[in-house]
Each structure stands twice: as structure tokens, then as C-alpha cells.
Design an enzyme around this catalytic site. Structure first.
Site, PDB file in Angstrom:
ATOM      1  N   SER A 118       0.790  -1.224   0.000  1.00 55.20           N
ATOM      2  CA  SER A 118       0.000   0.000   0.000  1.00 55.20           C
ATOM      3  C   SER A 118       0.828   1.283   0.000  1.00 55.20           C
ATOM      4  O   SER A 118       0.279   2.363   0.119  1.00 55.20           O
ATOM      5  CB  SER A 118      -0.912   0.016   1.233  1.00 55.20           C
ATOM      6  OG  SER A 118      -0.155   0.002   2.422  1.00 55.20           O
ATOM      7  N   CYS A 119       2.150   1.201  -0.138  1.00 54.05           N
ATOM      8  CA  CYS A 119       2.973   2.410  -0.032  1.00 54.05           C
ATOM      9  C   CYS A 119       2.974   3.239  -1.299  1.00 54.05           C
ATOM     10  O   CYS A 119       3.271   4.421  -1.266  1.00 54.05           O
ATOM     11  CB  CYS A 119       4.410   2.037   0.336  1.00 54.05           C
ATOM     12  SG  CYS A 119       4.606   1.637   2.079  1.00 54.05           S
ATOM     13  N   GLY A 120       2.704   2.606  -2.458  1.00 54.77           N
ATOM     14  CA  GLY A 120       2.559   3.378  -3.675  1.00 54.77           C
ATOM     15  C   GLY A 120       3.825   3.577  -4.470  1.00 54.77           C
ATOM     16  O   GLY A 120       3.816   4.313  -5.456  1.00 54.77           O
ATOM     17  N   LEU A 121       4.932   2.953  -4.103  1.00 60.62           N
ATOM     18  CA  LEU A 121       6.129   3.043  -4.929  1.00 60.62           C
ATOM     19  C   LEU A 121       5.979   2.157  -6.156  1.00 60.62           C
ATOM     20  O   LEU A 121       5.167   1.259  -6.193  1.00 60.62           O
ATOM     21  CB  LEU A 121       7.369   2.609  -4.136  1.00 60.62           C
ATOM     22  CG  LEU A 121       7.818   3.562  -3.028  1.00 60.62           C
ATOM     23  CD1 LEU A 121       9.070   3.013  -2.378  1.00 60.62           C
ATOM     24  CD2 LEU A 121       8.076   4.954  -3.569  1.00 60.62           C
TER      25      LEU A 121
END
Length: 293
Positions: free
Chosen positions: A114-117
């Protein structure tokens, strides 16, 4: 030790009629993992095999790779009014000289989706942390042996039989022998418990083994397999695109949709032994279909 299951009342509706009954639920509780007294992570898990869970988590994070790098794992007193133990807080002591983990964003990414990197950053992060290379000329497994693993995994799931609400991860030999199985409400925790068992048993890297999953194969689960040196991984459901990319990068055999005598092979097909010649890839799935040949 906390309870794995609890009993409670449910309303059962069937064919328009309602009845009350007592059912069994799997327990879900938080576990705080501390490292030398400092908070490191909190995960929601099913109580049981907590020491394995903590050890496996540290393997997945690239903190440890050998049993002797951990000197002690102990429960801490929980946050209760009388100070009694809730068995929901663990403290892990590292051996002198073992580097403490950093808290950089790149490192934290590949433990959560879920961090989006971007995918490249996550692949690079795992590549720099992996302790072992997966041997290209390692163990092979017969297609019929591989497609039989879901049933063998299911037969060994004791808590699932009572609740129907747990994921499972099983470690098998290339001959189909079950070495260990762990269950948890979270599929990532089930794999960490299995890897932690292997670490504490002095079995890492897990050469010549197959990691069998009761659900889908995500990027994080392939990452955990790589960090433990697992060369073959199979799941009853689908992998994600990033899971396939990571399996190819690591040289891990990845199979999914194990149903009956069929499966899709997404990476590392050279480790799967067929009795008949390789057929053309399936246009519908983009994978190599095997019919237990």
C-alpha cells in the site's frame, strides 16, 4: 498462550428459515514485535507460533538469516490493569554485531502493498536484501506431484476444519512430503511462521523445497520465498503481475491455479517435469497449461 478459536452464536438462514446455532470463529489479535526493546511492527494475526512469526518476519525484512543471529525471543507483559501477560507483545534480542534494520521508505515498501512506490523500486529493494541465490540446477518436481499438493495441504489444516477462516502455507519436499505447515488469518503471517520455523530449525536456505499457498501468490509472498531461499512456489489461486516479475528475477518456479490435475506455470518452468511433450501456451491464461502429464 492466546486462544486460536472462540465460540459464539450465529443466525443460520437456509431456504427462508432461521435458526440459532453456536459456531467456531478464528481469533484475530494484534501482535507487537519489538527489537531489543524498541517497537518494530504490529501485525494482526491468529495467536500461535508467535516466535516463528517474529523470526520469519525478520528473515523477510533482511534483518537475520541464521538462527544464531537471534539470542532470545520472549513475551512481554501486556497492557492490562494487573500487568498480566496478554501474549500480544514479543521482544526479539539480536546477537551482538547484527545490524539493526533501518527505517527507509524503500525498505518498508516491500513488506506492504500500500505504499505506492513503483514496481521497479520494489524489485530493486528485494534484490539488494536477498541473502541467497536460487540455484538454477536445483530440485525438480513432477507435475502430478505438484498438483497433488493442495489436497495434502488441506488435509493438514486442523484449525481450518473448525472455522473455515484461515490461510495456510505448507513446505513440501520435491517428492511431495510435508515438512511443516502453518495457519493464520493473514496469508503473509502464515508464510512468516513457516520461514521462522525453518530459521529456528537451522534449515535456511530452503533448497529443494516447494512453498504451497492456500490463496493467491502476491509480490510479498514471492519476496518472502526468495528471502528464505525457496526455489519453487505454488498457489491455488492467481499470482499478481509483480509476483511473476519477481519470481523471474529471483529464478523461482511459480505456479498458480492448481485445480485438480491442471495448473498454470508463470516462471521457472524448467523445474517441472512432464511425462509428455510441452504443449503450446494457453491463449486464455498466458501460462503453460499442465494436465498432470
Amino acid at each position: 498462550m492466546g486462544r486460536v478459536t472462540v465460540r459464539g452464536k450465529v443466525l443460520r438462514i437456509k431456504d427462508g428459515s432461521a435458526t440459532e446455532r453456536v459456531d467456531t470463529f478464528v481469533v484475530e489479535e494484534p501482535l507487537e514485535i519489538r527489537l531489543d526493546g524498541e517497537p518494530l511492527s504490529v501485525t494482526m494475526r491468529t495467536p500461535g507460533d508467535d516466535f516463528d512469526l517474529a523470526a520469519g518476519f525478520l528473515v523477510s525484512e533482511g534483518v537475520v538469516s541464521r538462527a544464531e543471529e537471534i539470542t532470545a525471543i520472549r513475551y512481554c507483559a501486556g497492557a492490562t490493569e494487573d500487568g498480566s501477560n496478554t501474549y500480544n507483545v514479543l521482544d526479539v534480542s539480536l546477537a551482538p554485531g547484527v545490524p539493526r534494520p533501518d527505517t527507509s521508505l524503500e525498505r518498508n515498501f516491500y513488506t506492504t502493498s500500500s505504499c505506492g512506490l513503483c514496481g521497479k523500486a520494489s524489485l530493486d529493494a528485494v534484490r539488494t536484501q536477498a541473502r541467497w541465490q536460487v540455484a538454477e540446477d536445483g530440485a525438480r518436481i513432477g507435475a502430478d506431484t505438484l498438483t497433488a499438493l493442495p489436497d495434502r495441504l488441506r488435509e493438514a489444516q486442523r484449525v481450518f476444519d473448525r472455522t473455515g477462516g484461515l490461510h495456510a502455507a505448507g513446505l513440501f519436499t520435491a517428492e511431495g512430503e510435508l515438512l511443516a505447515l502453518r495457519e493464520d488469518v493473514g496469508r503473509h503471517n502464515a508464510v512468516d511462521k513457516l520461514v521462522g520455523w525453518a530459521l529456528r530449525s537451522g534449515r535456511l536456505p530452503l533448497e529443494g523445497t516447494v512453498l504451497m499457498l492456500s490463496g493467491r501468490a502476491s509480490f510479498e509472498l514471492v519476496q518472502k520465498a526468495w528471502m528464505a531461499g525457496v526455489p519453487m512456489m505454488a498457489a491455488v489461486s492467481a499470482p499478481s503481475s509483480l509476483a511473476v516479475d519477481l519470481a523471474e528475477e529471483a529464478g523461482i518456479t511459480l505456479a498458480g491455479f492448481l485445480r485438480g490435475t491442471s495448473m498454470n506455470v508463470y516462471a521457472g518452468r524448467h523445474r517441472i517435469l512432464l511425462k509428455k511433450a510441452l504443449s503450446a501456451p494457453s491463449a486464455a491464461t498466458g501460462g503453460v497449461r499442465s494436465s498432470g502429464q
